[in-house]
Design an enzyme around this catalytic site. Structure first.
Site, PDB file in Angstrom:
ATOM      1  N   GLU A 331       0.883  -1.359   0.016  1.00  0.00           N
ATOM      2  CA  GLU A 331      -0.111  -0.080  -0.027  1.00  0.00           C
ATOM      3  C   GLU A 331       0.928   1.227  -0.003  1.00  0.00           C
ATOM      4  O   GLU A 331       1.763   1.509   0.911  1.00  0.00           O
ATOM      5  CB  GLU A 331      -0.837   0.160   1.138  1.00  0.00           C
ATOM      6  CG  GLU A 331      -2.055  -0.877   1.149  1.00  0.00           C
ATOM      7  CD  GLU A 331      -3.180  -0.741   2.252  1.00  0.00           C
ATOM      8  OE1 GLU A 331      -4.197  -1.221   2.251  1.00  0.00           O
ATOM      9  OE2 GLU A 331      -2.875   0.101   3.217  1.00  0.00           O
ATOM     10  N   CYS A 332       0.547   2.320  -0.878  1.00  0.00           N
ATOM     11  CA  CYS A 332       1.355   3.470  -1.148  1.00  0.00           C
ATOM     12  C   CYS A 332       2.567   3.282  -0.869  1.00  0.00           C
ATOM     13  O   CYS A 332       3.430   2.713  -2.081  1.00  0.00           O
ATOM     14  CB  CYS A 332       0.801   4.558   0.263  1.00  0.00           C
ATOM     15  SG  CYS A 332       1.072   6.039  -0.196  1.00  0.00           S
ATOM     16  N   GLY A 333       3.367   3.686   0.331  1.00  0.00           N
ATOM     17  CA  GLY A 333       4.891   3.285   0.111  1.00  0.00           C
ATOM     18  C   GLY A 333       5.400   2.068  -0.197  1.00  0.00           C
ATOM     19  O   GLY A 333       6.223   1.408  -0.728  1.00  0.00           O
TER      20      GLY A 333
END
Length: 441
Positions: A331-333
């Site tokens: 997720e994201c990073g």
């Protein structure tokens, strides 16, 4: 629900809500009160400060992303485990998105739903009696949201306090706190908001200073007296069916300074469903434990640690071996680290895991912020194909090369406007920029 509650609101972000909330939480804990913090909306940083201040896990209560049943279930859990719940509003008290009644994501939704009185924190720097006009606007804007008291923040002098307080109290609103301007009380920030609790130097001492400030500047007995019992939803109106299911029985969870953004309620529901969370540290060059059956790379700040991640050979080899036979989700990073390349803020390019074909850049920044609705196009750790998930996106990185992997989901914003394909998948590996909060109901 057994606890009393109060909601800390303000006209906008940056008014001092978090400092006041943390100070109240620790000051009450010092008195031996079993107190719990909660955060309206999708903020994944403040619950860490709430936990550090109280010793009890924080929780997000998000009226948009969570179904009413899930929201009620989480609120009931928080209230059952505390004498008082202090809820910190995100942004301004009434700020949310256009949505159905009670589903805007605002702190005001929670105030209406559970009959919670609001304590209004006003940054009065640069004004005096005008503070009363702001307070009156809040007090009359929505009769279903009761402003029970006011805290005056960033006062310049005793005369400044007197002018503001007299004007506000003439409206019939009690002023229960007056905080002098103090640069040392400013909480450090970076591009996604506050520096996280886990990164804060001398965190305990900092939180104690916040509590000292509250004890010095607020009438804590008056604040407690404003709190009221949470309205109890019907017994059949709460449940956890819409919580995210555990992606596996043993979940290898990346956890260190580069990977930190996990919603407390998500991890808590995984554990309550019988899953075991096994942390490992990519920055310490650790691979995901081989006896786990799924790997989760959460969001965080990999752009600040890209050089170390690029040279973590054991982590890299372990991730490739794990992904060959077992699901991996980022997720994201975490999504950024699954890609081929990551360009940091200084324009330096670092090799990432290469388990997906995209490249991302933090140097060519573009803010992406808002609620997201996703319909999964394939089975992945978020759920089977066709599952609808609600979540939130907040990042400055952008994709600079898309690669050739298949999209993971069809995405829409919080109001249902299509945003097109999003996320990527290849074999057992999947990733998205949005943080999943709950299944859509």
């Amino acid at each position: 629900m057994s606890a009393r509650a109060i909601l800390i609101g303000a006209p906008r972000s940056g008014s001092g809500k978090t400092s006041v909330t943390i100070g109240i939480l620790r000051a009450l804990a010092r008195r031996g009160v079993r107190v719990r913090g909660a955060k309206s909306g999708p903020d994944y940083i403040d619950p860490g400060f709430h936990e550090a201040a109280t010793g009890l896990p924080g929780v997000n209560l998000d009226s948009w992303a969570m179904s009413p049943a899930l929201l009620n279930g989480l609120a009931s859990e928080a209230a059952a485990d505390a004498e008082i719940v202090v809820i910190e509003s995100a942004m301004g008290l009434f700020d949310g998105i256009p949505a159905g009644a009670g589903r805007t994501g605002s702190g005001a939704d929670l105030a209406r739903l559970y009959g919670i009185p609001s304590l209004l924190v006003l940054d009065v720097s640069g004004q005096s009696t005008t503070a009363a006009a702001v307070a009156k606007g809040f007090a009359t804007y929505d009769p279903a949201v009761r402003i029970a008291g006011v805290v005056l923040n960033r006062l310049g002098s005793e005369r400044h306090r007197r002018l503001c307080a007299e004007a506000v109290e003439a409206l019939g609103l009690p002023v229960v706190g007056a905080i002098l301007r103090d640069p040392e009380m400013t909480m450090p920030e970076r591009h996604l908001g506050l520096v996280q609790a886990s990164e804060h130097a001398n965190l305990a001492a900092f939180i104690d200073r916040m509590a000292d400030m509250v004890e010095r500047s607020l009438d804590l007995d008056a604040v407690m007296a404003l709190a009221t019992s949470l309205a109890r939803p019907p017994a059949d109106a709460h449940g956890f069916e819409d919580a995210l299911s555990p992606p596996g029985q043993r979940i290898a969870l990346a956890r260190d300074a580069a990977f930190t953004f996990v919603y407390p309620h998500v991890a808590a529901r995984w554990r309550m469903a019988g899953a075991e969370i096994v942390p490992f540290s990519p920055l310490a060059d650790e691979p995901p434990p081989a006896d786990c059956d799924v790997c989760w790379l959460p969001g965080g700040y990999p752009e600040l640690h890209a050089g170390r991640l690029a040279t973590a050979g054991t982590f890299r080899a372990g991730m490739a071996e794990f992904a060959a036979t077992k699901p991996v989700h980022g997720e994201c990073g975490g999504f950024m680290v699954l890609g081929e390349m990551l360009e940091d803020a200084d324009g330096r390019t670092h090799r990432m895991l290469g388990l997906l074909g995209h490249a991302t850049s933090f140097a060519r920044r573009k803010m992406n912020l808002g609620y997201r609705q996703a319909t999964l196009l394939a089975d992945c750790p978020l759920g089977p194909a066709g599952t609808r998930v609600r979540g939130h996106e907040f990042h400055y990185a952008r994709i600079t090369a898309t690669g050739s992997d298949a999209p993971l989901a069809e995405l829409a914003d919080g109001e249902g406007r299509p945003l097109g394909p999003s996320g990527l998948r290849r074999g057992n590996v999947s990733g998205t920029f949005f943080h999943a909060i709950a299944r859509s109901a």
